[in-house]
Write an enzyme that holds these catalytic residues in place. Structure first.
Site, PDB file in Angstrom:
ATOM      1  CG  ASP A 184      35.819  83.296 -67.901  1.00  0.00           C
ATOM      2  OD1 ASP A 184      35.210  84.057 -68.666  1.00  0.00           O
ATOM      3  OD2 ASP A 184      36.986  82.940 -68.083  1.00  0.00           O
TER       4      ASP A 184
ATOM      5  CG  ASP B 124      40.938  85.017 -70.606  1.00  0.00           C
ATOM      6  OD1 ASP B 124      41.288  84.814 -69.430  1.00  0.00           O
ATOM      7  OD2 ASP B 124      39.945  84.457 -71.113  1.00  0.00           O
ATOM      8  CG  HIS B 125      38.472  87.638 -68.024  1.00  0.00           C
ATOM      9  ND1 HIS B 125      37.155  87.884 -68.357  1.00  0.00           N
ATOM     10  CD2 HIS B 125      38.727  86.385 -68.458  1.00  0.00           C
ATOM     11  CE1 HIS B 125      36.639  86.810 -68.937  1.00  0.00           C
ATOM     12  NE2 HIS B 125      37.587  85.891 -69.013  1.00  0.00           N
TER      13      HIS B 125
ATOM     14  CG  HIS C 297      34.816  83.539 -72.408  1.00  0.00           C
ATOM     15  ND1 HIS C 297      35.214  82.260 -72.111  1.00  0.00           N
ATOM     16  CD2 HIS C 297      35.769  84.352 -71.900  1.00  0.00           C
ATOM     17  CE1 HIS C 297      36.359  82.295 -71.440  1.00  0.00           C
ATOM     18  NE2 HIS C 297      36.718  83.552 -71.308  1.00  0.00           N
TER      19      HIS C 297
ATOM     20  CG  HIS D  50      38.037  85.701 -63.594  1.00  0.00           C
ATOM     21  ND1 HIS D  50      37.192  86.222 -64.557  1.00  0.00           N
ATOM     22  CD2 HIS D  50      38.729  84.700 -64.218  1.00  0.00           C
ATOM     23  CE1 HIS D  50      37.352  85.568 -65.695  1.00  0.00           C
ATOM     24  NE2 HIS D  50      38.287  84.643 -65.526  1.00  0.00           N
TER      25      HIS D  50
ATOM     26  CG  HIS E 135      41.688  82.950 -65.118  1.00  0.00           C
ATOM     27  ND1 HIS E 135      40.675  82.023 -65.261  1.00  0.00           N
ATOM     28  CD2 HIS E 135      42.549  82.427 -64.194  1.00  0.00           C
ATOM     29  CE1 HIS E 135      40.908  80.991 -64.455  1.00  0.00           C
ATOM     30  NE2 HIS E 135      42.027  81.216 -63.801  1.00  0.00           N
TER      31      HIS E 135
ATOM     32  CG  HIS F 247      36.204  80.552 -63.831  1.00  0.00           C
ATOM     33  ND1 HIS F 247      35.996  79.555 -64.752  1.00  0.00           N
ATOM     34  CD2 HIS F 247      37.279  81.270 -64.286  1.00  0.00           C
ATOM     35  CE1 HIS F 247      36.882  79.660 -65.718  1.00  0.00           C
ATOM     36  NE2 HIS F 247      37.676  80.690 -65.460  1.00  0.00           N
TER      37      HIS F 247
END
Length: 304
Positions: A213, A66-67, A271, A62, A64, A142
Site C-alpha cells: 500500500d 488486511d496485511h 490489491h 504495515h 493495517h 501510506h
C-alpha cells in the site's frame, strides 16, 4: 529457476468468498519468505501447498488489518505443530506489542523463539542478509508507516572455464576454489594467468521488489532500478485517481509508470478495490504504459 513467487492473497480491505487480502510466499535462491499475512493466509498456504516449516522470516509491510491480521493465527498454528526453530518477524514498531498481547491473552503457548525486528527508519536500510539473499526496505507513503521490501540474490561465484583451464596442466583441482573466488593463478614459471581467462561470468543475480500500500512515490525508483520482478499495488483504475490520492493508494497507471521508470523486467499489480468485479481491466490499463504487466491472482505462481 531462482525466483518463485506464489500469490496467496491480493485483494484489499475485507476478505470475500473468493478474494483474500495480501500475502505472498517467496522462494529466492533456495530461501523461503512470507510477505504480509492477511486474514486467511494459513488456509491459503495449505490450499497451495506452501511448506509451513520452510519459513523462518516473515515480513509485514504495515499494521493495517488486511496485511497482518492472519499473523497471530499462523504463529499459534506453529505452536500447535510443535515448532522449535526460531522465527524472525520484520515490521513496523508496534508489531511486537500487538502480537505478544494476543498470544498472551489467548494463552497460545509456543516453544519456539519469536524474534522481532521493529522498523522505524524512513530511509532504505538493509534489514536481513545471509550468504544467499539480502533484504532492504523500500520506504513507502501510506496512511500509516509502511515499507516495501527488496529481495536480492547474492552474486554467485564465477564459473570455471574448463576449456581454458585444461590448457594449463599445472593448475590443480585444489586451485578451483581460489579461481571461483576471483583470484589469478601464478604458475611455477612466474607467469600470471588472469582470472578472466580461467572463468566465465556467473548467472545474473535476480531480484524481487514488493511494494504494498502506497500512493504514487517516484522516489522509490532508484531503490528498485532494474529489478527482475516487481509487485506494486494498484488499488484503483486511473479514473479514480482522486480516490487513490485521498486514501494514499495507487492507480494502474501510476504502478505502470513506476515499473517503466525503474526499468523492471516484469510488473505484477494487485490489491484491487472490492468495487471492481472485472480485474482484467486493470491489466489492459497498465499495459498502456508498461507492456509486461500481469495480474496477481490467488494461487498464481510467477517464475524468474
Amino acid at each position: 529457476m531462482s525466483i518463485q513467487l506464489t500469490i496467496l492473497g491480493c485483494h484489499s480491505a475485507t476478505p470475500r468468498a473468493n478474494a483474500f487480502p495480501t500475502s505472498q510466499y517467496l522462494e529466492i535462491n533456495n530461501s523461503h519468505f512470507l510477505i504480509d499475512c492477511g486474514e486467511g493466509t494459513q488456509r491459503q498456504m495449505r490450499k497451495y501447498k506452501v511448506g509451513f516449516s520452510k519459513i523462518n522470516h516473515i515480513f509485514i509491510s504495515h499494521l493495517h488489518g488486511d496485511h497482518f491480521y492472519g499473523l497471530v493465527g499462523l504463529l499459534s498454528t506453529y505452536g500447535i505443530l510443535n515448532r522449535e526453530k526460531e522465527l524472525h518477524i520484520y515490521g513496523p514498531k508496534g508489531i511486537k506489542e500487538v502480537t505478544l498481547l494476543q498470544l498472551k491473552t489467548s494463552q497460545s503457548h509456543a516453544k519456539y523463539q519469536l524474534i522481532f525486528h521493529e522498523l522505524t527508519s524512513k530511509e532504505s536500510e538493509l534489514i536481513f542478509e545471509d550468504d544467499k539473499v539480502s533484504v532492504r526496505t523500500i520506504p513507502l507513503k501510506h496512511r500509516v508507516y509502511t515499507n516495501g521490501y527488496l529481495f536480492k540474490e547474492k552474486e554467485k561465484p564465477r564459473k570455471l572455464n574448463m576449456l581454458n583451464i585444461s590448457g594449463y596442466p599445472e593448475i590443480d583441482k585444489a586451485d578451483y576454489l581460489n579461481i571461483k573466488a576471483g583470484k589469478d593463478i601464478v604458475l611455477s614459471t612466474g607467469k600470471v594467468v588472469s582470472n578472466a581467462e580461467l572463468t566465465l561470468p556467473p548467472k545474473k543475480a535476480l531480484s524481487f521488489a514488493f511494494c504494498s500500500d502506497t500512493c504514487y512515490k517516484p522516489d522509490i525508483v532508484p531503490i528498485i532500478k532494474d529489478t527482475d520482478l516487481l509487485y506494486h499495488e494498484a488499488t484503483f483504475l486511473a479514473e479514480r485517481e482522486d480516490l487513490a490520492k485521498k486514501t494514499k493508494h495507487s492507480t494502474t497507471i501510476e504502478a505502470a509508470k513506476i515499473a517503466k521508470a525503474a526499468n523492471v523486467k516484469q510488473l505484477i499489480i494487485g490489491h484491487y478495490s472490492g468495487r471492481y468485479k472485472d480485474i482484467s481491466i486493470f491489466k489492459k490499463e497498465a499495459e498502456e504504459i508498461f507492456e509486461n504487466t500481469n495480474l496477481a491472482e490467488p494461487g498464481k505462481i510467477f517464475n524468474v
